[in-house]
Design a protein around this motif. Structure first.
Motif, PDB file in Angstrom:
ATOM      1  N   PHE A  36      -8.894  12.239   0.868  1.00 40.27           N
ATOM      2  CA  PHE A  36      -7.600  12.127   1.545  1.00 40.27           C
ATOM      3  C   PHE A  36      -6.612  13.107   0.900  1.00 40.27           C
ATOM      4  CE2 PHE A  36      -3.540   9.640   2.250  1.00 40.27           C
ATOM      5  CZ  PHE A  36      -3.485   9.849   3.623  1.00 40.27           C
ATOM      6  N   PRO A  37      -6.672  14.403   1.288  1.00 45.56           N
ATOM      7  CA  PRO A  37      -5.828  15.424   0.650  1.00 45.56           C
ATOM      8  C   PRO A  37      -4.318  15.165   0.753  1.00 45.56           C
ATOM      9  CG  PRO A  37      -7.584  16.444   1.919  1.00 45.56           C
ATOM     10  CD  PRO A  37      -7.597  14.988   2.261  1.00 45.56           C
ATOM     11  N   GLN A  38      -3.890  14.433   1.792  1.00 49.42           N
ATOM     12  CA  GLN A  38      -2.463  14.135   1.912  1.00 49.42           C
ATOM     13  C   GLN A  38      -1.935  13.336   0.731  1.00 49.42           C
ATOM     14  OE1 GLN A  38      -4.739  13.891   4.240  1.00 49.42           O
ATOM     15  NE2 GLN A  38      -3.944  14.227   6.309  1.00 49.42           N
TER      16      GLN A  38
ATOM     17  N   LYS B 120     -10.228   3.562  -4.413  1.00 51.43           N
ATOM     18  CA  LYS B 120     -11.105   4.738  -4.453  1.00 51.43           C
ATOM     19  C   LYS B 120     -11.743   4.977  -3.083  1.00 51.43           C
ATOM     20  CE  LYS B 120     -15.484   6.365  -6.385  1.00 51.43           C
ATOM     21  NZ  LYS B 120     -16.193   6.287  -5.087  1.00 51.43           N
ATOM     22  N   GLU B 121     -12.147   3.892  -2.401  1.00 53.77           N
ATOM     23  CA  GLU B 121     -12.792   4.025  -1.098  1.00 53.77           C
ATOM     24  C   GLU B 121     -11.788   4.229   0.031  1.00 53.77           C
ATOM     25  OE1 GLU B 121     -16.006   4.305  -0.703  1.00 53.77           O
ATOM     26  OE2 GLU B 121     -16.262   4.080  -2.880  1.00 53.77           O
ATOM     27  N   PHE B 122     -10.548   3.789  -0.193  1.00 52.79           N
ATOM     28  CA  PHE B 122      -9.547   3.877   0.870  1.00 52.79           C
ATOM     29  C   PHE B 122      -8.204   4.348   0.278  1.00 52.79           C
ATOM     30  CE2 PHE B 122      -6.497   2.000   3.974  1.00 52.79           C
ATOM     31  CZ  PHE B 122      -6.960   2.636   5.121  1.00 52.79           C
ATOM     32  N   PRO B 123      -8.130   5.617  -0.162  1.00 59.71           N
ATOM     33  CA  PRO B 123      -6.873   6.129  -0.719  1.00 59.71           C
ATOM     34  C   PRO B 123      -5.752   6.219   0.314  1.00 59.71           C
ATOM     35  CG  PRO B 123      -8.474   7.902  -0.483  1.00 59.71           C
ATOM     36  CD  PRO B 123      -9.198   6.627  -0.200  1.00 59.71           C
ATOM     37  N   GLN B 124      -6.113   6.098   1.605  1.00 63.09           N
ATOM     38  CA  GLN B 124      -5.092   6.092   2.652  1.00 63.09           C
ATOM     39  C   GLN B 124      -4.122   4.924   2.493  1.00 63.09           C
ATOM     40  OE1 GLN B 124      -8.347   6.442   3.031  1.00 63.09           O
ATOM     41  NE2 GLN B 124      -8.892   7.829   4.707  1.00 63.09           N
ATOM     42  N   TYR B 125      -4.473   3.971   1.640  1.00 64.71           N
ATOM     43  CA  TYR B 125      -3.579   2.843   1.357  1.00 64.71           C
ATOM     44  C   TYR B 125      -2.175   3.331   1.016  1.00 64.71           C
ATOM     45  CZ  TYR B 125      -1.416  -0.773  -1.591  1.00 64.71           C
ATOM     46  OH  TYR B 125      -0.533  -1.674  -2.154  1.00 64.71           O
ATOM     47  N   PHE B 126      -2.061   4.448   0.298  1.00 62.49           N
ATOM     48  CA  PHE B 126      -0.761   4.946  -0.150  1.00 62.49           C
ATOM     49  C   PHE B 126       0.054   5.573   0.984  1.00 62.49           C
ATOM     50  CE2 PHE B 126      -3.358   4.905  -3.997  1.00 62.49           C
ATOM     51  CZ  PHE B 126      -2.518   4.225  -4.867  1.00 62.49           C
ATOM     52  N   SER B 127      -0.554   5.747   2.136  1.00 59.28           N
ATOM     53  CA  SER B 127       0.169   6.359   3.258  1.00 59.28           C
ATOM     54  C   SER B 127       0.925   5.333   4.095  1.00 59.28           C
ATOM     55  CB  SER B 127      -0.804   7.129   4.153  1.00 59.28           C
ATOM     56  OG  SER B 127      -1.700   6.239   4.808  1.00 59.28           O
ATOM     57  N   PHE B 128       0.689   4.042   3.856  1.00 56.41           N
ATOM     58  CA  PHE B 128       1.331   2.995   4.653  1.00 56.41           C
ATOM     59  C   PHE B 128       2.593   2.475   3.960  1.00 56.41           C
ATOM     60  CE2 PHE B 128      -3.122   2.920   5.950  1.00 56.41           C
ATOM     61  CZ  PHE B 128      -2.998   2.976   7.338  1.00 56.41           C
ATOM     62  N   SER B 129       3.547   2.062   4.763  1.00 56.75           N
ATOM     63  CA  SER B 129       4.806   1.544   4.239  1.00 56.75           C
ATOM     64  C   SER B 129       4.585   0.213   3.520  1.00 56.75           C
ATOM     65  CB  SER B 129       5.804   1.353   5.378  1.00 56.75           C
ATOM     66  OG  SER B 129       6.920   0.615   4.942  1.00 56.75           O
ATOM     67  N   LEU B 130       5.109   0.126   2.316  1.00 57.32           N
ATOM     68  CA  LEU B 130       4.967  -1.109   1.546  1.00 57.32           C
ATOM     69  C   LEU B 130       5.721  -2.254   2.208  1.00 57.32           C
ATOM     70  CD1 LEU B 130       3.926  -2.520  -1.023  1.00 57.32           C
ATOM     71  CD2 LEU B 130       6.004  -1.725  -2.198  1.00 57.32           C
TER      72      LEU B 130
END
Length: 334
Positions: free
Chosen positions: A235-237, A266-276
């Motif tokens: 997830f380069p973003q 590690k398997e889903f770094p896209q977690y950081f792209s969602f609003s807390l």
């Protein structure tokens, strides 16, 4: 006549014709009287005395100074202001963010704008690009051309996508190919990100100041260098997010409040792209209330309707098979 015109020189008798034959020259003290006649004390009055600070000299007439040239109808600043206004830009706003614009010539500004127009950018697109990155206005076309060449030849951007790339990240046009774009390209390729054309916004970032500190952060919280790099390759973003404003807050909530394992990150770094506040917390809290636990992709990636539908299935019917996309668990055994 002597009283009314005291400054007119008079003929001295020493220079009369009958003295020429003696070749007599006056002394220095008498020479001063050649030009200034003797004035008797009767002619001196307070009104005739000159001011002490201005010696009495013969009047000399000077030609009048040449007239000043008429002021120009429009200054260079006004010309620039009107020109930029014609394409929807406010000069004062641009100068506040990039002061060198004030000293740039109108000719240079026009050359840059016309060059971008020649690449088929619309006025609306150009207004947005230059508003976001006023620095571009002071870059000459000869310096912009290598950037477009780099994007096409080295970053492998399709010609049809070039405008979209610039519209998405105007700052690319303010970067130097040799010192920034190419080194960043090499770094991204070195960690296994091959399709750079899909992540061109990263090319304007600093490897030393942005990329490396973020990789180091994940190593500090327990990931190996290899696993950290794997997350960014997946997830380069992830490189775009702030450590303090994003990583720390969301990771703290993930570990403390959600009580989940870092392996999921590690398997889903896209977690950081969602609003807390708008996505992660509300969905986690409703899952806690219902006593269910979704895998991270099912918890966050789905639409609100789909999420509610899965929640209903888990709560009001027989649980789906583990391999089903509707699968959920009373315990987070991921």
């Amino acid at each position: 006549m002597r009283d009314t015109l005291p400054f007119l020189p008079q003929t001295n008798p020493l220079l009369s014709s009958h003295h020429h034959k003696h070749h007599h020259f006056p002394s220095l003290s008498r020479h001063r009287n050649l030009h200034f006649p003797t004035i008797s004390s009767k002619t001196i009055t307070p009104a005739s005395l000159p001011p002490k600070t201005h010696p009495q000299l013969p009047s000399i007439s000077h030609p009048p100074p040449p007239p000043l040239p008429p002021p120009t109808s429009r200054s260079d600043f006004q010309e620039k202001m009107l020109y930029l206004d014609s394409i929807g830009l406010d000069l004062f706003s641009l100068v506040q963010r990039h002061p060198p614009i004030i000293s740039a010539s109108l000719h240079d500004l026009k050359s840059t704008v016309e060059f971008l127009f020649s690449l088929n950018f619309t006025t609306l697109e150009l207004t947005r690009i230059l508003s976001m990155c006023p620095h571009i206005l002071t870059i000459k076309p000869s310096s912009l051309l290598p950037i477009f060449t780099f994007l096409l030849r080295e970053a492998r951007v399709n010609g049809s996508d070039l405008k979209r790339v610039i519209n998405r990240r105007p700052r690319l046009l303010a970067c130097n190919v040799e010192t920034q774009l190419r080194p960043t390209l090499y770094f991204l390729q070195s960690i296994g990100i091959s399709e750079i054309r899909r992540h061109t916004s990263l090319l304007s970032c600093s490897v030393e100041n942005k990329f490396i500190p973020r990789v180091d952060y994940f190593q500090k919280i327990g990931f190996s260098h290899r696993k950290s790099i794997s997350m960014f390759r997946r997830f380069p973003q992830l490189f775009n997010y702030s450590i303090k404003e994003n990583y720390e807050h969301k990771l703290n909530y993930f570990v403390v409040e959600m009580g989940r394992d870092l392996r999921e990150i590690k398997e889903f770094p896209q977690y950081f792209s969602f609003s807390l506040e708008n996505r992660i917390k509300p969905r986690h809290q409703i899952c806690v209330e219902k006593g269910v636990c979704f895998p991270l992709p099912a918890l966050l990636k789905t639409s609100e309707i789909e999420f509610r539908s899965r929640l209903e299935v888990c709560c009001n019917s027989t649980l789906p098979l583990k391999g089903s996309p509707l699968s959920c668990s009373k315990h987070c055994d991921i």
